[in-house]
Design a protein around this motif. Sequence first.
Motif, PDB file in Angstrom:
ATOM      1  N   LEU A 148       0.864  -1.176   0.000  1.00  6.50           N
ATOM      2  CA  LEU A 148       0.000   0.000   0.000  1.00  6.50           C
ATOM      3  C   LEU A 148       0.904   1.231   0.000  1.00  6.50           C
ATOM      4  O   LEU A 148       1.131   1.852   1.020  1.00  6.50           O
ATOM      5  N   PRO A 149       1.466   1.567  -1.168  1.00  5.53           N
ATOM      6  CA  PRO A 149       2.458   2.645  -1.225  1.00  5.53           C
ATOM      7  C   PRO A 149       1.868   3.995  -0.847  1.00  5.53           C
ATOM      8  O   PRO A 149       0.683   4.253  -1.062  1.00  5.53           O
ATOM      9  N   ALA A 150       2.712   4.847  -0.296  1.00  2.48           N
ATOM     10  CA  ALA A 150       2.276   6.186   0.106  1.00  2.48           C
ATOM     11  C   ALA A 150       2.277   7.141  -1.074  1.00  2.48           C
ATOM     12  O   ALA A 150       1.475   8.046  -1.144  1.00  2.48           O
ATOM     13  N   ARG A 151       3.166   6.937  -2.013  1.00  3.85           N
ATOM     14  CA  ARG A 151       3.203   7.850  -3.154  1.00  3.85           C
ATOM     15  C   ARG A 151       2.493   7.216  -4.345  1.00  3.85           C
ATOM     16  O   ARG A 151       2.384   6.002  -4.456  1.00  3.85           O
ATOM     17  N   ARG A 152       2.036   8.034  -5.192  1.00  2.00           N
ATOM     18  CA  ARG A 152       1.263   7.578  -6.350  1.00  2.00           C
ATOM     19  C   ARG A 152       2.198   7.389  -7.535  1.00  2.00           C
ATOM     20  O   ARG A 152       2.318   8.260  -8.386  1.00  2.00           O
ATOM     21  N   GLU A 188      -8.349   5.103  -3.394  1.00  2.00           N
ATOM     22  CA  GLU A 188      -8.557   4.056  -4.391  1.00  2.00           C
ATOM     23  C   GLU A 188      -8.257   4.642  -5.759  1.00  2.00           C
ATOM     24  O   GLU A 188      -8.539   5.810  -6.016  1.00  2.00           O
ATOM     25  N   TRP A 189      -7.704   3.808  -6.631  1.00  2.00           N
ATOM     26  CA  TRP A 189      -7.413   4.258  -7.994  1.00  2.00           C
ATOM     27  C   TRP A 189      -7.900   3.198  -8.976  1.00  2.00           C
ATOM     28  O   TRP A 189      -7.247   2.179  -9.182  1.00  2.00           O
ATOM     29  N   PRO A 190      -9.060   3.417  -9.605  1.00  2.00           N
ATOM     30  CA  PRO A 190      -9.578   2.443 -10.568  1.00  2.00           C
ATOM     31  C   PRO A 190      -9.004   2.668 -11.965  1.00  2.00           C
ATOM     32  O   PRO A 190      -8.835   3.797 -12.408  1.00  2.00           O
ATOM     33  N   ILE A 191      -8.715   1.565 -12.645  1.00  2.00           N
ATOM     34  CA  ILE A 191      -8.238   1.599 -14.027  1.00  2.00           C
ATOM     35  C   ILE A 191      -9.161   0.690 -14.832  1.00  2.00           C
ATOM     36  O   ILE A 191      -9.210  -0.522 -14.598  1.00  2.00           O
ATOM     37  N   ARG A 241       0.519 -11.332  -8.443  1.00  2.00           N
ATOM     38  CA  ARG A 241       1.885 -11.465  -7.915  1.00  2.00           C
ATOM     39  C   ARG A 241       2.582 -10.119  -7.713  1.00  2.00           C
ATOM     40  O   ARG A 241       3.704 -10.073  -7.212  1.00  2.00           O
ATOM     41  N   PHE A 242       1.933  -9.023  -8.128  1.00  2.00           N
ATOM     42  CA  PHE A 242       2.509  -7.703  -7.879  1.00  2.00           C
ATOM     43  C   PHE A 242       2.683  -7.515  -6.378  1.00  2.00           C
ATOM     44  O   PHE A 242       1.909  -8.042  -5.585  1.00  2.00           O
ATOM     45  N   SER A 243       3.661  -6.724  -5.991  1.00  2.00           N
ATOM     46  CA  SER A 243       3.876  -6.490  -4.567  1.00  2.00           C
ATOM     47  C   SER A 243       2.794  -5.596  -3.966  1.00  2.00           C
ATOM     48  O   SER A 243       2.537  -5.651  -2.777  1.00  2.00           O
ATOM     49  N   ARG A 244       2.129  -4.794  -4.769  1.00  2.00           N
ATOM     50  CA  ARG A 244       1.072  -3.924  -4.257  1.00  2.00           C
ATOM     51  C   ARG A 244      -0.286  -4.580  -4.459  1.00  2.00           C
ATOM     52  O   ARG A 244      -0.452  -5.476  -5.275  1.00  2.00           O
ATOM     53  N   ILE A 245      -1.263  -4.110  -3.710  1.00  2.00           N
ATOM     54  CA  ILE A 245      -2.616  -4.648  -3.806  1.00  2.00           C
ATOM     55  C   ILE A 245      -3.276  -4.138  -5.076  1.00  2.00           C
ATOM     56  O   ILE A 245      -3.323  -2.936  -5.327  1.00  2.00           O
ATOM     57  N   ILE A 246      -3.791  -5.062  -5.883  1.00  2.00           N
ATOM     58  CA  ILE A 246      -4.593  -4.726  -7.064  1.00  2.00           C
ATOM     59  C   ILE A 246      -5.755  -5.706  -7.089  1.00  2.00           C
ATOM     60  O   ILE A 246      -5.557  -6.915  -7.185  1.00  2.00           O
ATOM     61  N   ASN A 247      -6.969  -5.178  -6.991  1.00  2.00           N
ATOM     62  CA  ASN A 247      -8.175  -6.005  -7.067  1.00  2.00           C
ATOM     63  C   ASN A 247      -8.776  -5.889  -8.457  1.00  2.00           C
ATOM     64  O   ASN A 247      -8.758  -4.817  -9.053  1.00  2.00           O
ATOM     65  N   ALA A 259     -12.900  -9.095 -22.643  1.00  2.00           N
ATOM     66  CA  ALA A 259     -13.030  -8.960 -21.190  1.00  2.00           C
ATOM     67  C   ALA A 259     -13.011  -7.484 -20.817  1.00  2.00           C
ATOM     68  O   ALA A 259     -12.198  -6.716 -21.332  1.00  2.00           O
ATOM     69  N   ASN A 260     -13.938  -7.128 -19.937  1.00  2.00           N
ATOM     70  CA  ASN A 260     -14.009  -5.778 -19.374  1.00  2.00           C
ATOM     71  C   ASN A 260     -13.894  -5.915 -17.865  1.00  2.00           C
ATOM     72  O   ASN A 260     -14.572  -6.766 -17.276  1.00  2.00           O
ATOM     73  N   PHE A 261     -13.055  -5.083 -17.257  1.00  2.00           N
ATOM     74  CA  PHE A 261     -12.931  -5.115 -15.804  1.00  2.00           C
ATOM     75  C   PHE A 261     -12.280  -3.834 -15.309  1.00  2.00           C
ATOM     76  O   PHE A 261     -11.777  -3.030 -16.092  1.00  2.00           O
ATOM     77  N   ILE A 262     -12.309  -3.680 -14.017  1.00  2.00           N
ATOM     78  CA  ILE A 262     -11.630  -2.561 -13.364  1.00  2.00           C
ATOM     79  C   ILE A 262     -10.536  -3.141 -12.495  1.00  2.00           C
ATOM     80  O   ILE A 262     -10.790  -4.007 -11.650  1.00  2.00           O
ATOM     81  N   ALA A 263      -9.304  -2.707 -12.732  1.00  2.00           N
ATOM     82  CA  ALA A 263      -8.175  -3.047 -11.860  1.00  2.00           C
ATOM     83  C   ALA A 263      -8.071  -1.897 -10.869  1.00  2.00           C
ATOM     84  O   ALA A 263      -7.813  -0.757 -11.260  1.00  2.00           O
ATOM     85  N   LYS A 264      -8.325  -2.192  -9.605  1.00  2.00           N
ATOM     86  CA  LYS A 264      -8.337  -1.127  -8.590  1.00  2.00           C
ATOM     87  C   LYS A 264      -7.168  -1.331  -7.645  1.00  2.00           C
ATOM     88  O   LYS A 264      -6.972  -2.409  -7.093  1.00  2.00           O
ATOM     89  N   THR A 265      -6.387  -0.277  -7.482  1.00  2.00           N
ATOM     90  CA  THR A 265      -5.268  -0.320  -6.555  1.00  2.00           C
ATOM     91  C   THR A 265      -5.448   0.770  -5.512  1.00  2.00           C
ATOM     92  O   THR A 265      -6.350   1.606  -5.629  1.00  2.00           O
ATOM     93  N   TYR A 266      -4.601   0.781  -4.524  1.00  2.00           N
ATOM     94  CA  TYR A 266      -4.786   1.633  -3.361  1.00  2.00           C
ATOM     95  C   TYR A 266      -3.472   2.292  -2.961  1.00  2.00           C
ATOM     96  O   TYR A 266      -2.406   1.733  -3.179  1.00  2.00           O
ATOM     97  N   MET A 267      -3.581   3.490  -2.389  1.00  2.00           N
ATOM     98  CA  MET A 267      -2.423   4.204  -1.872  1.00  2.00           C
ATOM     99  C   MET A 267      -2.733   4.681  -0.459  1.00  2.00           C
ATOM    100  O   MET A 267      -3.858   5.121  -0.197  1.00  2.00           O
ATOM    101  N   ALA A 268      -1.736   4.633   0.396  1.00  2.00           N
ATOM    102  CA  ALA A 268      -1.892   5.179   1.744  1.00  2.00           C
ATOM    103  C   ALA A 268      -1.915   6.697   1.668  1.00  2.00           C
ATOM    104  O   ALA A 268      -1.169   7.281   0.888  1.00  2.00           O
TER     105      ALA A 268
END
Length: 114
Positions: free
Chosen positions: A14-18, A54-57, A77-83, A103-112
């Motif tokens: 959960l990185p602090a910087r974007r 939250e950052w949706p892609i 397997r990425f070190s950061r959380i991606i749902n 396929a359509n989806f949202i890859a959502k990641t997070y930052m502290a």
Amino acid sequence: MAHELELDRLLRILPARRNTQDLLRRIRDLTRQGDFNLRRFTPGNFIDREFYSEWPITINLQGTYHNLALLFDRIGRFSRIINVEGLRIDTLRRGNPNHTITANFIAKTYMATQ
């Protein structure tokens, strides 16, 4: 010392910087490696929560079911959380004969947040 190592591990998840450009590049590289036709790759706006953002892609691609499973495995397997959220898979009837699904989806990641 142990607390510093734990904090370092948590900041990778959960990185602090974007560090957006690196993450975008890594996901795009995975789609190229998986022999996909990347039709849409749209980073959304950051959604601020109390302790994190939250950052949706939004992603739309064409390929095979097998390669999509490999893509999700590699993202996992990425070190950061991606749902992966809102996954929709449809049969592809036209186009590249080696691509059988879209396929359509949202890859959502997070930052502290600080």
